[in-house]
Each structure stands twice: as structure tokens, then as C-alpha cells.
Scaffold this motif. Structure first.
Motif, PDB file in Angstrom:
ATOM      1  N   GLN A 143      -7.186  54.724  17.794  1.00 52.31           N
ATOM      2  CA  GLN A 143      -8.288  53.555  17.791  1.00 52.31           C
ATOM      3  C   GLN A 143      -7.293  52.461  18.973  1.00 52.31           C
ATOM      4  O   GLN A 143      -5.840  52.126  18.315  1.00 52.31           O
ATOM      5  CB  GLN A 143      -8.377  52.736  16.502  1.00 52.31           C
ATOM      6  CG  GLN A 143      -9.678  53.079  16.105  1.00 52.31           C
ATOM      7  CD  GLN A 143      -9.767  52.357  14.783  1.00 52.31           C
ATOM      8  OE1 GLN A 143      -8.480  51.314  14.673  1.00 52.31           O
ATOM      9  NE2 GLN A 143     -10.532  52.635  14.080  1.00 52.31           N
ATOM     10  N   TRP A 144      -7.732  52.225  20.128  1.00 55.99           N
ATOM     11  CA  TRP A 144      -6.708  51.752  21.360  1.00 55.99           C
ATOM     12  C   TRP A 144      -7.673  50.499  21.633  1.00 55.99           C
ATOM     13  O   TRP A 144      -8.369  51.092  22.244  1.00 55.99           O
ATOM     14  CB  TRP A 144      -6.628  52.599  22.652  1.00 55.99           C
ATOM     15  CG  TRP A 144      -5.205  54.000  22.188  1.00 55.99           C
ATOM     16  CD1 TRP A 144      -5.840  55.056  21.538  1.00 55.99           C
ATOM     17  CD2 TRP A 144      -4.356  53.849  22.369  1.00 55.99           C
ATOM     18  NE1 TRP A 144      -4.854  55.921  21.368  1.00 55.99           N
ATOM     19  CE2 TRP A 144      -3.425  55.043  21.473  1.00 55.99           C
ATOM     20  CE3 TRP A 144      -2.954  53.057  22.460  1.00 55.99           C
ATOM     21  CZ2 TRP A 144      -2.265  55.950  21.167  1.00 55.99           C
ATOM     22  CZ3 TRP A 144      -1.426  53.361  22.171  1.00 55.99           C
ATOM     23  CH2 TRP A 144      -1.217  54.572  21.995  1.00 55.99           C
ATOM     24  N   LYS A 145      -6.326  49.596  21.688  1.00 53.33           N
ATOM     25  CA  LYS A 145      -6.781  48.226  22.502  1.00 53.33           C
ATOM     26  C   LYS A 145      -7.349  48.565  23.969  1.00 53.33           C
ATOM     27  O   LYS A 145      -6.005  47.854  24.333  1.00 53.33           O
ATOM     28  CB  LYS A 145      -6.635  47.119  21.866  1.00 53.33           C
ATOM     29  CG  LYS A 145      -6.945  45.868  23.192  1.00 53.33           C
ATOM     30  CD  LYS A 145      -6.194  44.818  21.625  1.00 53.33           C
ATOM     31  CE  LYS A 145      -6.241  43.727  22.834  1.00 53.33           C
ATOM     32  NZ  LYS A 145      -5.576  41.872  22.072  1.00 53.33           N
ATOM     33  N   SER A 189      -2.172  49.823  21.661  1.00 50.22           N
ATOM     34  CA  SER A 189      -2.118  49.901  20.539  1.00 50.22           C
ATOM     35  C   SER A 189      -0.610  48.863  19.694  1.00 50.22           C
ATOM     36  O   SER A 189      -0.022  49.759  19.761  1.00 50.22           O
ATOM     37  CB  SER A 189      -2.681  50.850  19.721  1.00 50.22           C
ATOM     38  OG  SER A 189      -2.377  51.323  18.537  1.00 50.22           O
ATOM     39  N   GLU A 226      -6.555  46.930  27.514  1.00 51.90           N
ATOM     40  CA  GLU A 226      -5.590  45.681  28.216  1.00 51.90           C
ATOM     41  C   GLU A 226      -6.542  45.376  29.398  1.00 51.90           C
ATOM     42  O   GLU A 226      -6.432  44.220  29.704  1.00 51.90           O
ATOM     43  CB  GLU A 226      -4.182  46.000  27.717  1.00 51.90           C
ATOM     44  CG  GLU A 226      -3.081  44.981  28.425  1.00 51.90           C
ATOM     45  CD  GLU A 226      -3.900  43.070  27.406  1.00 51.90           C
ATOM     46  OE1 GLU A 226      -3.820  42.670  27.427  1.00 51.90           O
ATOM     47  OE2 GLU A 226      -4.031  43.453  25.795  1.00 51.90           O
TER      48      GLU A 226
END
Length: 389
Positions: free
Chosen positions: A21-23, A33, A25
Motif C-alpha cells: 500500500q503506497w499513497k 508511504s 503523491e
């Protein structure tokens, strides 16, 4: 992760690599993350694809010693060698003194221009290469480049099995509990620098430099025990003996008396260094390469060092072969060859357990060395054994 050492750093990278799970940007450039709050840090991830740079070339030119010697190829990194630790592992110094750098130093306080730069092949999975950059001392920050980090990882892998393209992933651990939006512009600069470097990179010429930076030598064909060491004869005919020599039985060939090297704990890199010292040549010989420990009958050294001594070594070792046959009889004798595909005891260099007496035996026509190594990865212990060919 301010208190960084090499092994904990690589364990950290293994965790980051499996993180799903990486946000996002900034789409296509920077993926972010946030780690747990107790670590007081967050991690940014940047992915690239180099279509014209093969994986092996990118991996070899990522060695810190190569980058320090060929600074003209890496103009965005003003890097100097401080201390060489082993092939692919060094303390280097980053030289930045722009107005922006001075401003960053004022903001972060404690920082280090020196950093530990360690390369490891076949990590976090086979067929990958990772570079770890971290402050050499606990509690420090790292300025690299024009920005501050706790640690920095660069993972290189083939894009797929059919193309020559290489995928590169950067993991940057930042000293804040959440990702600051203003940091995106700095990470974008890193991405653009990497892309610009790839466009001007001369892969063919540089690959030749990189693949010949080290040579790997192999000791073969010892049918009747360890190879022989040369000893100077004194004026009265006595033989000088040191701790690396097994006994005082000797034969005279050339300018030396030749005696068997000690069988227990025999180490080819150490043996090779002894021969080079006899030739009056001082060079560092290593038992590991890019984070992996070589099998006991392999050794590595700088290619330029080997080229200077190769001819003299060949003459000396011919005498050794003659003395070996004279002492033991038969036609077989040890030989040293240069190999292009080194063999390794284990995937990653770890702390080795001492070799016990009961795991060294002479079997068939050569020494059989069963060397036990433990690699602890998520509680799994792996064992490796190697024997001379």
C-alpha cells in the motif's frame, strides 16, 4: 531508522520491498508511504525504467568504488572515497556546498557528509541488486543530494526476461513522521537527474570499465593436499617457516624452498596475498564480492593490481607446480585461473561461524571443506556448504 547498520538496513529494505500500500503523491514519479509513527520517519518511493541500459551494466556501475573513480560519469554526485571496506562496500564523502545545501544544514542540524555505501547482489530477491546509503554513525542525517535523509536504497532489476531495459526503484527514508508536501519538488529533481544521467550514459564503453574493475581468481587441481609456499633459504641452508606453513618438509625449485601450506583453515585469499608479498607486491585480496562471500577456493582483487603482477605471478606459480610434483609425485599440481562467473557460499554476506576441525577433511583428490553458514531472514535459517572442485 536513525540508528542504521548494514544488516538492519537491508532488513528494512526487505520490508519496504514487500509493502503493497503506497499513497500516490505524484503520478508516475513519486510514490509515498508513511511508516509507523513511533519510527518518526516516512518513506518515499520513486520508480524509473532505463530502456537502453542493461541490468548487469547498471548493477556494476553502482559500486561505490567505481563511482568514486569515474566521477566524470556521475556529474550530479560529487563523491569521494574515504575508506574502502570490501568490494562494493565503502565509506564515501558527499561534497555539497551550495546555498541550498547550507540552508538545509541549518534546518536539520546534525548531518553527515560521510555515508556508508554498500552494494548487495541477489537482494531482496535473486536477480536484483540493491545499494544502501546511510550515515556511518547512529543518530545522523545524510545530505544526498541537496536534501536530508535517514537512509537511501536503490534497487536495480531487469524490467523483464525479454528486453534489455532495467527497472530502478529508489526508497528514501525521511526524518519526518509524515511526508511533507514541499519535499515533492526535491524528489522530482532526483528523478530528473536519474533520467538525464541515463540519456548521456555510454553503456558500451562504461560496461567494459566496470566488468574489468575486479578479477576473480580460482585455485584448482590440488590432488595431494594444499599448494606450496615459497620460503627464502638462509645462508646455512635452513628454511624460514611461518605459521601459515604446515611442516618443514621442503623441495628446492627456482630461488625458493617450497613447503606445504597449512591444511587446517586453509584460505586461498590469504595464500594469494602471501605469494604476492614474496613478489614484493602489496595488494588487497578479498574473499567477498558485492555483499556475497566467495567459495573458499575463489579470491578477488582489483583488475589493475592483477594486471601489474600477473606475469611475475605466473612465473612464480610455475615453480610452485614443479615443486608440488617433485614433492608428491604424479602429474597433477595446483593451478590458478581467472574466472568470469564466480561462485558464492551464500546469497548475502553474513557473520560466519568458525570452521570446526571436524568439518575439514581430505577426500578423494582434494580438500573437502564443509563450511556452515547461517542466514537469518524472518526467522528462517538457511545453511550452505561448499567444497573445492
Amino acid at each position: 531508522m536513525a540508528n542504521v547498520n548494514v544488516e538492519s538496513g537491508f532488513e528494512r529494505l526487505a520490508q519496504l520491498w514487500e509493502l503493497k500500500q503506497w499513497k500516490v503523491e505524484q503520478e508516475g514519479e513519486v510514490v509515498v508511504s508513511q511508516t509507523s509513527q513511533c519510527e518518526k520517519s516516512c518513506v518515499a518511493r520513486i520508480d524509473f525504467t532505463h530502456a537502453e541500459i542493461p541490468y548487469e551494466c547498471k548493477a556494476l556501475v553502482s559500486r561505490p568504488e567505481f563511482m568514486c573513480e569515474h566521477t566524470e560519469l556521475f556529474v550530479t554526485l560529487n563523491m569521494e572515497m574515504v575508506r574502502m571496506l570490501s568490494p562494493g562496500d565503502a565509506i564515501v564523502s558527499m561534497k555539497y556546498d551550495t546555498q541550498l545545501d547550507r540552508a538545509v544544514k541549518m534546518l536539520v542540524g546534525q548531518y553527515s557528509q560521510e555515508l556508508r555505501f554498500t552494494l548487495r547482489r541477489d537482494f531482496p530477491h535473486e536477480g536484483m541488486t540493491v545499494a544502501l546509503l546511510a550515515p556511518p554513525n547512529p543518530g545522523g542525517y545524510m545530505l544526498f543530494p541537496h536534501f536530508t535523509f535517514l537512509s537511501y536504497y536503490i534497487v536495480v532489476q531487469p524490467l523483464d526476461e525479454t528486453s534489455q531495459a532495467t527497472k530502478v526503484t529508489h526508497f528514501l527514508e525521511l526524518p519526518w513522521p509524515s511526508f511533507p508536501s514541499w519535499a515533492t519538488v526535491f524528489l522530482h529533481q532526483i528523478a530528473m537527474s536519474e533520467i538525464a544521467w541515463a540519456r548521456r550514459f555510454n553503456c558500451t564503453e562504461t560496461f567494459e570499465f566496470a566488468k574489468n574493475f575486479y578479477v576473480v581468481l580460482c585455485l584448482q587441481s590440488c590432488p595431494r593436499g594444499t599448494p606450496l609456499l615459497p620460503c627464502h633459504l638462509t645462508s646455512d641452508g635452513a628454511v624460514h617457516v611461518d605459521s601459515f606453513i604446515q611442516d618443514v618438509n621442503s623441495v628446492n625449485v627456482g630461488h625458493y624452498a617450497w613447503v606445504p601450506a597449512q591444511q587446517q583453515g586453509f584460505n586461498f585469499p590469504e595464500y594469494l596475498e602471501q605469494l604476492l608479498q614474496v613478489l614484493g607486491f602489496s595488494a588487497q585480496v578479498y574473499d567477498c564480492l558485492d555483499g556475497r562471500r566467495l567459495v573458499p577456493y575463489h579470491a578477488t582483487m582489483l583488475g589493475r593490481d592483477w594486471s601489474r603482477v600477473e606475469e611475475s605471478f605466473a612465473k612464480l606459480f610455475r615453480d610452485q607446480r614443479s615443486a608440488y610434483r617433485l614433492m608428491h609425485g604424479g602429474k597433477g599440481a595446483p593451478k590458478v585461473t581467472q574466472v568470469t562467473k564466480p561462485r558464492f557460499l551464500n546469497i548475502w554476506t553474513r557473520q560466519r561461524e568458525p570452521v570446526q576441525d571436524d568439518v575439514v577433511e581430505e577426500r578423494n583428490t582434494f580438500l573437502n571443506v564443509q563450511e556452515t553458514l547461517k542466514v537469518s531472514i524472518s526467522g528462517l535459517q538457511m545453511r550452505r556448504a561448499a567444497e573445492y572442485p
